[in-house]
Design a protein around this motif. Structure first.
Motif, PDB file in Angstrom:
ATOM      1  N   TYR A 107      46.108  -0.588  27.640  1.00 18.69           N
ATOM      2  CA  TYR A 107      46.405  -2.007  27.831  1.00 18.69           C
ATOM      3  C   TYR A 107      47.368  -2.131  29.008  1.00 18.69           C
ATOM      4  O   TYR A 107      48.392  -1.445  29.063  1.00 18.69           O
ATOM      5  N   ILE A 108      47.055  -3.021  29.956  1.00 17.40           N
ATOM      6  CA  ILE A 108      47.905  -3.247  31.123  1.00 17.40           C
ATOM      7  C   ILE A 108      48.071  -4.746  31.331  1.00 17.40           C
ATOM      8  O   ILE A 108      47.077  -5.479  31.389  1.00 17.40           O
ATOM      9  N   ASN A 109      49.304  -5.187  31.425  1.00 16.47           N
ATOM     10  CA  ASN A 109      49.607  -6.611  31.636  1.00 16.47           C
ATOM     11  C   ASN A 109      48.903  -7.507  30.614  1.00 16.47           C
ATOM     12  O   ASN A 109      48.496  -8.631  30.921  1.00 16.47           O
ATOM     13  N   GLY A 110      48.740  -7.002  29.400  1.00 16.85           N
ATOM     14  CA  GLY A 110      48.125  -7.785  28.332  1.00 16.85           C
ATOM     15  C   GLY A 110      46.620  -7.696  28.262  1.00 16.85           C
ATOM     16  O   GLY A 110      46.011  -8.312  27.380  1.00 16.85           O
ATOM     17  N   PHE A 111      45.976  -6.936  29.149  1.00 13.36           N
ATOM     18  CA  PHE A 111      44.523  -6.823  29.151  1.00 13.36           C
ATOM     19  C   PHE A 111      44.097  -5.481  28.553  1.00 13.36           C
ATOM     20  O   PHE A 111      44.712  -4.438  28.826  1.00 13.36           O
ATOM     21  N   SER A 112      43.012  -5.498  27.787  1.00 13.71           N
ATOM     22  CA  SER A 112      42.477  -4.264  27.209  1.00 13.71           C
ATOM     23  C   SER A 112      41.628  -3.533  28.246  1.00 13.71           C
ATOM     24  O   SER A 112      41.331  -4.045  29.327  1.00 13.71           O
ATOM     25  N   LYS A 113      41.188  -2.309  27.899  1.00 16.61           N
ATOM     26  CA  LYS A 113      40.491  -1.451  28.856  1.00 16.61           C
ATOM     27  C   LYS A 113      39.144  -1.996  29.304  1.00 16.61           C
ATOM     28  O   LYS A 113      38.642  -1.603  30.357  1.00 16.61           O
ATOM     29  N   SER A 114      38.529  -2.915  28.531  1.00 19.90           N
ATOM     30  CA  SER A 114      37.266  -3.507  28.965  1.00 19.90           C
ATOM     31  C   SER A 114      37.467  -4.502  30.103  1.00 19.90           C
ATOM     32  O   SER A 114      36.496  -4.940  30.724  1.00 19.90           O
ATOM     33  N   LEU A 115      38.726  -4.864  30.383  1.00 13.90           N
ATOM     34  CA  LEU A 115      39.047  -5.756  31.504  1.00 13.90           C
ATOM     35  C   LEU A 115      39.916  -5.053  32.542  1.00 13.90           C
ATOM     36  O   LEU A 115      40.591  -5.683  33.352  1.00 13.90           O
ATOM     37  N   ILE A 116      39.882  -3.719  32.522  1.00 14.07           N
ATOM     38  CA  ILE A 116      40.561  -2.891  33.516  1.00 14.07           C
ATOM     39  C   ILE A 116      39.495  -2.044  34.206  1.00 14.07           C
ATOM     40  O   ILE A 116      38.628  -1.466  33.553  1.00 14.07           O
ATOM     41  N   ASN A 117      39.555  -1.966  35.516  1.00 13.19           N
ATOM     42  CA  ASN A 117      38.559  -1.242  36.303  1.00 13.19           C
ATOM     43  C   ASN A 117      38.965   0.232  36.421  1.00 13.19           C
ATOM     44  O   ASN A 117      40.060   0.545  36.878  1.00 13.19           O
ATOM     45  N   PHE A 118      38.089   1.145  35.987  1.00 15.31           N
ATOM     46  CA  PHE A 118      38.339   2.580  36.090  1.00 15.31           C
ATOM     47  C   PHE A 118      37.331   3.196  37.045  1.00 15.31           C
ATOM     48  O   PHE A 118      36.126   2.912  36.960  1.00 15.31           O
ATOM     49  N   THR A 119      37.821   4.040  37.965  1.00 14.65           N
ATOM     50  CA  THR A 119      36.918   4.701  38.902  1.00 14.65           C
ATOM     51  C   THR A 119      37.251   6.187  38.991  1.00 14.65           C
ATOM     52  O   THR A 119      38.368   6.615  38.697  1.00 14.65           O
ATOM     53  N   LEU A 120      36.271   6.968  39.409  1.00 12.23           N
ATOM     54  CA  LEU A 120      36.445   8.389  39.725  1.00 12.23           C
ATOM     55  C   LEU A 120      35.916   8.622  41.129  1.00 12.23           C
ATOM     56  O   LEU A 120      34.728   8.370  41.394  1.00 12.23           O
ATOM     57  N   ASP A 121      36.770   9.072  42.023  1.00 13.53           N
ATOM     58  CA  ASP A 121      36.398   9.305  43.426  1.00 13.53           C
ATOM     59  C   ASP A 121      35.693   8.084  44.010  1.00 13.53           C
ATOM     60  O   ASP A 121      34.731   8.204  44.780  1.00 13.53           O
ATOM     61  N   GLY A 122      36.144   6.882  43.596  1.00 15.27           N
ATOM     62  CA  GLY A 122      35.617   5.636  44.127  1.00 15.27           C
ATOM     63  C   GLY A 122      34.456   5.047  43.356  1.00 15.27           C
ATOM     64  O   GLY A 122      34.029   3.925  43.647  1.00 15.27           O
ATOM     65  N   ILE A 123      33.916   5.741  42.350  1.00 12.62           N
ATOM     66  CA  ILE A 123      32.748   5.285  41.604  1.00 12.62           C
ATOM     67  C   ILE A 123      33.196   4.535  40.351  1.00 12.62           C
ATOM     68  O   ILE A 123      33.915   5.106  39.513  1.00 12.62           O
ATOM     69  N   PRO A 124      32.799   3.273  40.153  1.00 12.49           N
ATOM     70  CA  PRO A 124      33.159   2.546  38.926  1.00 12.49           C
ATOM     71  C   PRO A 124      32.576   3.224  37.691  1.00 12.49           C
ATOM     72  O   PRO A 124      31.412   3.648  37.685  1.00 12.49           O
ATOM     73  N   LEU A 125      33.373   3.318  36.624  1.00 15.45           N
ATOM     74  CA  LEU A 125      32.980   4.047  35.416  1.00 15.45           C
ATOM     75  C   LEU A 125      32.789   3.160  34.192  1.00 15.45           C
ATOM     76  O   LEU A 125      32.214   3.622  33.199  1.00 15.45           O
ATOM     77  N   ASN A 126      33.245   1.916  34.220  1.00 15.69           N
ATOM     78  CA  ASN A 126      33.136   1.081  33.020  1.00 15.69           C
ATOM     79  C   ASN A 126      31.683   0.924  32.598  1.00 15.69           C
ATOM     80  O   ASN A 126      30.781   0.825  33.435  1.00 15.69           O
ATOM     81  N   ASP A 127      31.472   0.884  31.298  1.00 13.13           N
ATOM     82  CA  ASP A 127      30.135   0.683  30.751  1.00 13.13           C
ATOM     83  C   ASP A 127      29.556  -0.625  31.290  1.00 13.13           C
ATOM     84  O   ASP A 127      30.224  -1.650  31.317  1.00 13.13           O
ATOM     85  N   ASN A 128      28.312  -0.586  31.732  1.00 17.38           N
ATOM     86  CA  ASN A 128      27.713  -1.761  32.358  1.00 17.38           C
ATOM     87  C   ASN A 128      27.303  -2.834  31.364  1.00 17.38           C
ATOM     88  O   ASN A 128      27.089  -3.982  31.752  1.00 17.38           O
TER      89      ASN A 128
END
Length: 580
Positions: A107-128
């Motif tokens: 959780y960051i700034n009140g938002f859960s992980k489904s509203l946080i962008n995660f990437t690896l080496d520039g590639i978005p990883l969140n479930d589509n």
């Protein structure tokens, strides 16, 4: 970004003059003109500054940016999830269910992980489909070079669909020009242990295509942690960097295979009696007639395969810097269980029937998610007079089939309660300008265009003559502007405004009554901050506000004399605060 920077790092290692990638061909150069370039860290060679300072704050940025250095990751145990490094960030909360192999909630700034962008080496990883993220599917922390954290949408140059709470951009270590072999063995409580190793090839093909690579293999095992939920995780990763022509080619592959029991899985005595697949939630492992239910216990665990690979070529010709990265992801797995209740199934014959278990038996269920995802990220940077310009395009194709399969105890497939393929195509071009009218002042402006198209089929509904084919598309223009002013040496002020949007997930099609008017969630992110570096005293103060609009929630509406569930846009919300 990662590729050219890695070649530069390799070329600067003082092994021998002939072993420098740059010296061998005399052409490859570092490319650092792109937004969010990766940290330059090789395997086995943590810079002393990363040990001394586990977080670094970018001084001249027009947005809030914090780098979590390699030094922070070296403080974690080898089996810890990399998300544990986020604990030191302001307004960030990392919640573990007991063990990193189960994944963490962030959780960051009140938002859960489904509203946080995660990437690896520039590639978005969140479930589509749902935009959630599973940290236990990520690369091991021992292979992380560093993470760049943006507490909001921040820039049009960040690809992804879930940046309301910020973006966590993590980068893998680059190969070293030195050869080394590093065995890795560990152990802990509750029967947890790991074994594996990392090998770095050093430079080879020096006079043809100078290359260095690393290979990592590892197995994590536990008998159970708190709730006796045993798990096995096998990891295989590979990365190479090769200088070719005016640039460098990076090849990367990660395979993360997991198998784990549910919570309250099994005690050591139960495993000894009934086997490794026994689960405490299976109730009695014997049928009512006293005979052992030998087929039943083997289905009471989760199994998932996560494979990701990419090829990236990045270089520089004259004043033009370029990067192209093609990636492919494959995910396949299931959660399993059993039931004694009759099920409505779409049978292999194509008809919908009510199917009951045989006498004194159960129906076994495998809820399968099978995903194929591929995409391309293209970037081009070129100075237009005094203005540095970056162009980019992200395309992502995601094809996931959700299939709840049922079997009898002889492991014969009987049918599925739902078979729902979802295909999502995302297009995201952007352009960003950076300009310094005077030495003290830096200005940035950009715009990103988001277009997403989602097709959904419900084969069970179609087999019953009901509507089962749906399509939804969304588009949005998303601007971004920022400024940075150097007040004095070591003290800078910055301000940023960025818009972001998040299309509805695929639950739009199956939650209650279909709502064709459901709109994307949107947010305006405002940041005002101060960054200082006064020798031993370094830090950042950030005031943020996120105006959240079109929030999607499930609500109840009356249709005739019946109450129906529907997803709807529910107005506004505000997240604001201060981080230091």
């Amino acid at each position: 970004m990662a590729v050219i920077a890695s070649v530069l790092a390799l070329s600067q290692m003082p092994v021998q003059a002939a072993e420098s990638l740059g010296t061998v061909t005399g052409s490859a150069q570092g490319s650092s003109g792109f937004f969010g370039s990766s940290p330059s860290v090789n395997t086995g060679e943590t810079p002393p500054s990363d040990i001394q300072q586990i977080q670094k704050f970018k001084q001249d940025t027009t947005n809030a940016e914090t780098t979590i250095t390699r030094g922070q990751y070296e403080m974690l145990t080898p089996t810890d999830s990399y998300t544990q490094s986020l604990q030191n960030l302001p307004n960030a909360v990392v919640v573990s269910s007991g063990d990193s192999m189960d994944g963490d909630d962030v959780y960051i700034n009140g938002f859960s992980k489904s509203l946080i962008n995660f990437t690896l080496d520039g590639i978005p990883l969140n479930d589509n489909d749902s935009y959630t993220y599973y940290s236990n599917e990520f690369i091991p922390s021992v292979l992380v070079a560093g993470t760049k954290y943006y507490p909001g949408a921040q820039s049009a140059a960040i690809p992804g669909l879930a940046s309301f709470g910020g973006s966590i951009e993590t980068y893998s270590l680059k190969p070293s020009p030195y050869f080394f072999l590093r065995p890795m063995v560990g152990g802990g409580s509750f029967g947890k242990y790991n074994y594996g190793g990392l090998v770095n090839t050093g430079l080879f093909l020096k006079n043809i295509a100078p290359t260095s690579a690393w290979l990592y293999v590892n197995t994590n095992h536990r008998d159970g942690y708190f709730q006796n939920n045993g798990a096995i995780q096998t990891q295989f990763l590979f990365k190479s960097v090769t200088q070719i022509g005016p640039g460098a080619l990076t090849l990367f592959f990660t395979q993360n295979n997991q198998r784990f029991n549910y919570y309250n899985g099994a005690t050591a005595a139960q495993i000894a009696q009934f086997g490794n697949d026994y689960n405490g939630y299976t109730s009695n492992p014997f049928l009512a007639n006293g005979r052992p239910n030998t087929f039943y216990t083997g289905y009471n665990y989760n199994r998932y395969l996560n494979w990701l690979g990419y090829g990236k070529y990045e270089g520089e010709v004259g004043k033009v810097k370029f990067s192209e990265q093609f990636y492919y992801y494959y995910g396949n797995g299931y959660g399993a269980g059993a039931t004694t209740f009759t099920q409505t199934l779409l049978t292999p014959a194509g008809s919908v029937q009510r199917v009951a278990p045989a006498a004194d038996q159960v129906l076994l269920r495998n809820s399968i998610n099978n995903t194929h995802r591929w995409g391309n990220i293209v970037k081009l940077a070129y100075p237009l007079g005094p203005v540095d310009t970056e162009l980019g395009f992200w395309f992502n194709h995601n094809n996931t089939t959700h299939d709840a399969q049922y079997f009898n105890q002889a492991n014969v497939y009987l049918g599925s309660t739902y078979i729902e393929p979802v295909v999502t195509d995302t297009y995201e071009p952007y352009i960003v300008f950076n300009y310094k009218p005077v030495e003290r002042l830096k200005l940035a402006a950009g715009v990103k265009y988001l277009y997403a198209n989602r097709d959904f089929k419900d084969y069970v509904a179609l087999a019953q003559g009901q509507p089962g084919v749906f399509n939804a598309s969304f588009h949005q223009v998303l601007p971004s502007v920022g400024a940075n002013y150097r007040v004095m040496e070591g003290i800078n002020l910055f301000a940023n405004f960025t818009q972001n949007a998040n299309p509805p997930g695929y639950n739009q099609f199956y939650t209650g009554v279909y709502n064709p008017s459901l709109a994307p969630q949107k947010a305006n992110t405002y940041d005002l901050g101060l960054v200082w570096n006064r020798g031993f005293w370094k830090g950042e103060l950030d005031l943020f506000r996120v105006d959240f609009r079109n929030y999607i929630l499930s609500t109840t509406v009356q249709v005739g004399s019946f109450n129906q569930t529907v997803l709807a846009n529910a107005g506004k919300a505000i997240n604001q605060g201060i981080s230091w």
